[in-house]
Write a protein that holds these residues in place. Structure first.
Motif, PDB file in Angstrom:
ATOM      1  N   TRP A 227       0.847  -1.198   0.000  1.00 34.31           N
ATOM      2  CA  TRP A 227       0.000   0.000   0.000  1.00 34.31           C
ATOM      3  C   TRP A 227       0.881   1.246   0.000  1.00 34.31           C
ATOM      4  N   TRP A 228       0.444   2.250  -0.730  1.00 36.83           N
ATOM      5  CA  TRP A 228       1.004   3.593  -0.584  1.00 36.83           C
ATOM      6  C   TRP A 228      -0.096   4.460  -0.002  1.00 36.83           C
ATOM      7  N   LYS A 229       0.161   5.038   1.170  1.00 32.12           N
ATOM      8  CA  LYS A 229      -0.864   5.772   1.908  1.00 32.12           C
ATOM      9  C   LYS A 229      -0.405   7.215   2.126  1.00 32.12           C
ATOM     10  N   PRO A 230      -0.818   8.110   1.238  1.00 32.28           N
ATOM     11  CA  PRO A 230      -0.381   9.506   1.364  1.00 32.28           C
ATOM     12  C   PRO A 230      -0.993  10.200   2.580  1.00 32.28           C
ATOM     13  N   TYR A 231      -0.127  10.830   3.353  1.00 30.12           N
ATOM     14  CA  TYR A 231      -0.511  11.667   4.500  1.00 30.12           C
ATOM     15  C   TYR A 231      -1.316  10.905   5.566  1.00 30.12           C
ATOM     16  N   VAL A 232      -1.164   9.596   5.612  1.00 28.32           N
ATOM     17  CA  VAL A 232      -1.950   8.812   6.567  1.00 28.32           C
ATOM     18  C   VAL A 232      -1.573   9.135   8.008  1.00 28.32           C
ATOM     19  N   THR A 233      -0.327   9.524   8.246  1.00 29.10           N
ATOM     20  CA  THR A 233       0.099   9.804   9.621  1.00 29.10           C
ATOM     21  C   THR A 233      -0.636  11.006  10.215  1.00 29.10           C
ATOM     22  N   LEU A 234      -1.206  11.866   9.364  1.00 29.26           N
ATOM     23  CA  LEU A 234      -1.944  13.021   9.876  1.00 29.26           C
ATOM     24  C   LEU A 234      -3.163  12.596  10.689  1.00 29.26           C
ATOM     25  N   ILE A 235      -3.686  11.387  10.417  1.00 23.64           N
ATOM     26  CA  ILE A 235      -4.842  10.910  11.179  1.00 23.64           C
ATOM     27  C   ILE A 235      -4.500  10.863  12.658  1.00 23.64           C
ATOM     28  N   TRP A 236      -3.347  10.272  12.985  1.00 24.83           N
ATOM     29  CA  TRP A 236      -2.977  10.108  14.396  1.00 24.83           C
ATOM     30  C   TRP A 236      -2.302  11.360  14.948  1.00 24.83           C
ATOM     31  N   ILE A 237      -1.607  12.103  14.091  1.00 19.76           N
ATOM     32  CA  ILE A 237      -1.033  13.374  14.552  1.00 19.76           C
ATOM     33  C   ILE A 237      -2.146  14.320  14.976  1.00 19.76           C
ATOM     34  N   GLY A 238      -3.215  14.378  14.171  1.00 19.96           N
ATOM     35  CA  GLY A 238      -4.346  15.238  14.525  1.00 19.96           C
ATOM     36  C   GLY A 238      -4.995  14.825  15.824  1.00 19.96           C
ATOM     37  N   ALA A 239      -5.153  13.507  16.035  1.00 14.66           N
ATOM     38  CA  ALA A 239      -5.753  13.032  17.287  1.00 14.66           C
ATOM     39  C   ALA A 239      -4.888  13.397  18.484  1.00 14.66           C
ATOM     40  N   MET A 240      -3.574  13.294  18.339  1.00 14.49           N
ATOM     41  CA  MET A 240      -2.697  13.654  19.454  1.00 14.49           C
ATOM     42  C   MET A 240      -2.693  15.165  19.687  1.00 14.49           C
ATOM     43  N   ILE A 241      -2.875  15.950  18.621  1.00 10.40           N
ATOM     44  CA  ILE A 241      -3.019  17.406  18.803  1.00 10.40           C
ATOM     45  C   ILE A 241      -4.291  17.700  19.594  1.00 10.40           C
ATOM     46  N   MET A 242      -5.374  16.969  19.293  1.00 13.00           N
ATOM     47  CA  MET A 242      -6.609  17.137  20.065  1.00 13.00           C
ATOM     48  C   MET A 242      -6.372  16.819  21.541  1.00 13.00           C
ATOM     49  N   ALA A 243      -5.684  15.697  21.800  1.00 11.64           N
ATOM     50  CA  ALA A 243      -5.396  15.326  23.186  1.00 11.64           C
ATOM     51  C   ALA A 243      -4.505  16.367  23.856  1.00 11.64           C
ATOM     52  N   ALA A 244      -3.539  16.909  23.096  1.00  8.24           N
ATOM     53  CA  ALA A 244      -2.675  17.957  23.650  1.00  8.24           C
ATOM     54  C   ALA A 244      -3.487  19.203  24.002  1.00  8.24           C
ATOM     55  N   GLY A 245      -4.508  19.492  23.185  1.00  8.52           N
ATOM     56  CA  GLY A 245      -5.391  20.613  23.511  1.00  8.52           C
ATOM     57  C   GLY A 245      -6.128  20.384  24.812  1.00  8.52           C
ATOM     58  N   GLY A 246      -6.564  19.150  25.032  1.00  9.41           N
ATOM     59  CA  GLY A 246      -7.215  18.828  26.301  1.00  9.41           C
ATOM     60  C   GLY A 246      -6.282  18.984  27.473  1.00  9.41           C
ATOM     61  N   ILE A 247      -5.039  18.520  27.317  1.00  8.99           N
ATOM     62  CA  ILE A 247      -4.051  18.647  28.401  1.00  8.99           C
ATOM     63  C   ILE A 247      -3.767  20.113  28.694  1.00  8.99           C
TER      64      ILE A 247
END
Length: 664
Positions: free
Chosen positions: A614-634
């Motif tokens: 598989w070639w998955k363009p920009y797939v890491t943004l899915i989890w980076i965005g979720a961790m940014i959300m969690a960082a906002g909560g912290i």
């Protein structure tokens, strides 16, 4: 003897919780301070006892004490130490111990940091929390005792499920449970408020940090679970609408709504009844998830147990707490009078819109998850509700919500001007349209919906930042003034901005990976090459290797660009000797934000293998965005106004920006 001490500590914790569940309630009815003061002490003792019991079980795992049935079923002497420790919660009994440990931990936190709570509210909240502890301690002691002995003791254990022998298991369940179980505190606050018949701004101020902490942990837990499934199972996907995935997602949606509605109660003394209802609903969905995972009604890689007896017990717990809470709500809701008045077009109105969309989205997920189970129970027919249903029903709701997200923080309380708010989002909308047009005209074969999704993600991200730019005066004043204003901005505002920005980042990753990924499934021999979007893949061959408790076939691949090797990737098929099972370990290489993902299928000696690429363009943004959300909560949790309801210390002779007073 150590195991027996752990079992005895669990029994003592049950007795302590029984005291905590009864005497403080009596004290609150009689206005007896001495009885109410028992609650914090019991909460701390119960936590100590459960923690000791959990440590004793962990000790048995570390030393491979196979005279303990639970250790024999889920461990092996050759397992690495890290997996012996994580194996404690890699099974039904041990994971329930972790569940209860986190439950009593939150009770102890309220006892330790709730000194500013009214004595009656704290006593009732801790008593309600103890009711939940009693139910689950009884469940463990009666149906899921992890300290059962085997006589005679076997020489060797069966081993932990191989797919759980991964670092992701060390992170995912604790984070997920901290979120799942953390909402028990907001539930306890809600029931305590119904018992007292009082919900006000102070109550909401005490509830918000607990809801925010649980939401943050749940966000991180879902993120870690998604990534673990992505790289460990070898299927190349990050979400499948699995019923157990949905069971974690539903309380996240309801918890997000709870966070926003509690803000309205705190700021405007409105939406009291709705906020209490959401607090009950969110934890009810957490209990429902626990039932689905442990009742045997689902077959899933996430499921822990298949014993119907345990399922009936949990169903009884679920019925008792959900039914009891809703019955109490129906009885007392009329006493909760809403004082705040506001126009439909206002920040309150925007938050209500947010709530309606989130709750409706949670309802669609609930229907899609439970309908096949109900149909099978009633008619015996088996159907599958998968991604097409959820994409058709869930996606339009979320798109509508995302269009409205940037408006919320910039609308005024009580009454707002929509035209003025829209003018402040012109730049965000322009960037969104520009991103969509760039995708349409520059990306060959780009779907229109994908272009819309990418444009929407940029609109959300820039919209999240635009309010901060306006507050700081960026581009209109000097850097020193901008910096001073940013430093004076409450951290809850910065956290909100960061969380909303993270939503846009995740959306960008979801759209890009879904619309532009490419896949190839081929049979390859050493020296074979296959072109894919990013590069050419050359199969170098297979060699055998051994790990601590497994042997593996390792496939070597090279990624080439312009005949130059840019990455070497190894993918494995592991076979575990003790359990006689195999797993797939995907080979993943990250190019900036995109990933090349290779999974081995059937291996034929050292000559050839079935390979999925598989070639998955920009797939890491899915989890980076979720961790940014969690960082906002912290970040929001570090706001003085959200530190468990402790009033902020007023500073004299400092003039605050008026606009900051209206912040979330």
């Amino acid at each position: 003897m150590i195991v027996e001490l752990g079992h005895f500590a669990l029994i003592l914790a049950f007795a302590t919780s029984l005291v905590q569940a009864t005497l403080p309630i009596i004290g609150s009815r009689r206005s007896d301070s001495s009885l109410m003061d028992i609650a914090p002490m019991c909460a701390m003792i119960a936590f100590g006892l459960v923690a000791f019991s959990y440590l004793m079980l962990t000790e048995a795992y570390i030393h491979s004490d196979f005279s303990v049935l639970n250790v024999w079923q889920n461990s092996h002497s050759m397992m690495p130490l890290i997996f012996k420790i994580t194996g404690v919660w890699g099974n039904h009994e041990g994971s329930m111990m972790l569940w209860v440990l986190i439950l009593v931990f939150f009770g102890a936190m309220v006892a330790a940091f709730g000194n500013d709570l009214p004595q009656t509210l704290r006593a009732n909240t801790l008593a309600v929390q103890a009711w939940i502890s009693l139910a689950f301690l009884a469940f463990i002691l009666l149906t899921s005792n992890p300290f059962v002995r085997l006589i005679p003791a076997p020489d060797e254990g069966r081993e932990l499920n191989p797919i759980l022998q991964d670092f992701g298991l060390a992170v995912h369940p604790p984070l997920l449970y901290l979120g799942y179980v953390g909402f028990s505190i907001t539930f306890a606050f809600a029931v305590a408020a119904l018992i007292e018949g009082r919900v006000d701004a102070a109550w909401a101020r005490w509830v918000r940090p607990w809801a925010l902490a649980a939401w943050t942990f749940l966000t991180a837990g879902i993120c870690m679970g998604s990534y673990w499934s992505y790289y460990e199972l070898g299927w190349g996907g990050w979400w499948f609408w699995d019923p157990v995935e949905n069971a974690a997602f539903m309380p996240w949606l309801a918890g997000t709504a709870l966070l926003h509605s509690a803000l309205v109660v705190e700021k405007r003394e409105a939406m009291k009844i709705w906020t209490v209802l959401l607090a009950i609903l969110t934890f009810s969905l957490s209990l429902l998830g626990t039932f689905l995972v442990r009742s045997g009604v689902l077959t899933s890689v996430h499921a822990f147990a298949s014993d119907p007896t345990r399922g009936i017990f949990i169903l009884g717990i679920l019925t008792l707490f959900i039914g009891g809470a809703f019955a109490l709500f129906a009885w007392r809701a009329s006493t909760l009078r809403a004082d705040g008045l506001f126009a439909p077009l206002s920040r309150e109105g925007a938050l209500i819109f947010n709530n309606l969309i989130l709750v409706t989205a949670a309802a669609t997920v609930l229907i899609g998850t439970l309908y096949p189970l109900l149909l099978q129970t009633l008619t015996g027919s088996k159907i599958s509700v998968g991604p097409p249903f959820f994409n058709l029903t869930f996606t339009p709701l979320i798109v509508l919500l995302l269009l409205a997200v940037p408006f919320g923080p910039i609308l005024a309380w009580k009454r707002a001007d929509l035209i003025a708010a829209a003018q402040r989002l012109y730049f965000a909308a322009t960037i969104g349209f520009a991103a969509a047009f760039v995708v349409i005209f520059l990306v060959t074969g780009a779907p229109v919906l994908a272009a819309f999704g990418i444009g929407l993600s940029f609109y959300v991200m820039v919209g999240a930042l635009s309010e901060m730019f306006a507050r700081s005066g960026l581009g209109k004043t000097g850097f020193a003034t901008v910096w001073q204003r940013l430093r004076g901005t409450p951290r809850s505002i910065l956290g909100t901005m960061l969380a909303h920005f993270g939503v846009g980042v995740s959306l960008l990753g979801i759209v890009a990976a879904s619309a532009f990924s490419t896949e190839a499934i081929i049979e390859m021999k050493p020296g074979d090459m296959r072109a894919i979007s990013c590069c050419q893949i050359r199969f170098e061959g297979i060699h055998a290797t051994r790990g601590t408790n497994y042997h593996a076939s390792v496939g070597h691949f090279s990624a080439l660009r312009n005949d130059s090797v840019v990455a070497n990737i190894d993918a494995e098929k592991r076979f575990y000797d003790s359990s006689r099972t195999s797993t797939t370990e995907a080979g993943i290489h990250t190019f900036n934000l995109s990933q090349l993902y290779i999974s081995l299928g059937e291996v034929h000696g050292n000559q050839h293998a079935i390979v999925r690429i598989w070639w998955k363009p920009y797939v890491t943004l899915i989890w980076i965005g979720a961790m940014i959300m969690a960082a906002g909560g912290i970040l929001s949790l570090f706001d003085r106004r959200l530190r468990f309801g402790v009033p902020a210390v007023r500073r004299r002779h400092i003039i605050q920006q008026p606009s900051f007073e209206d912040a979330e």
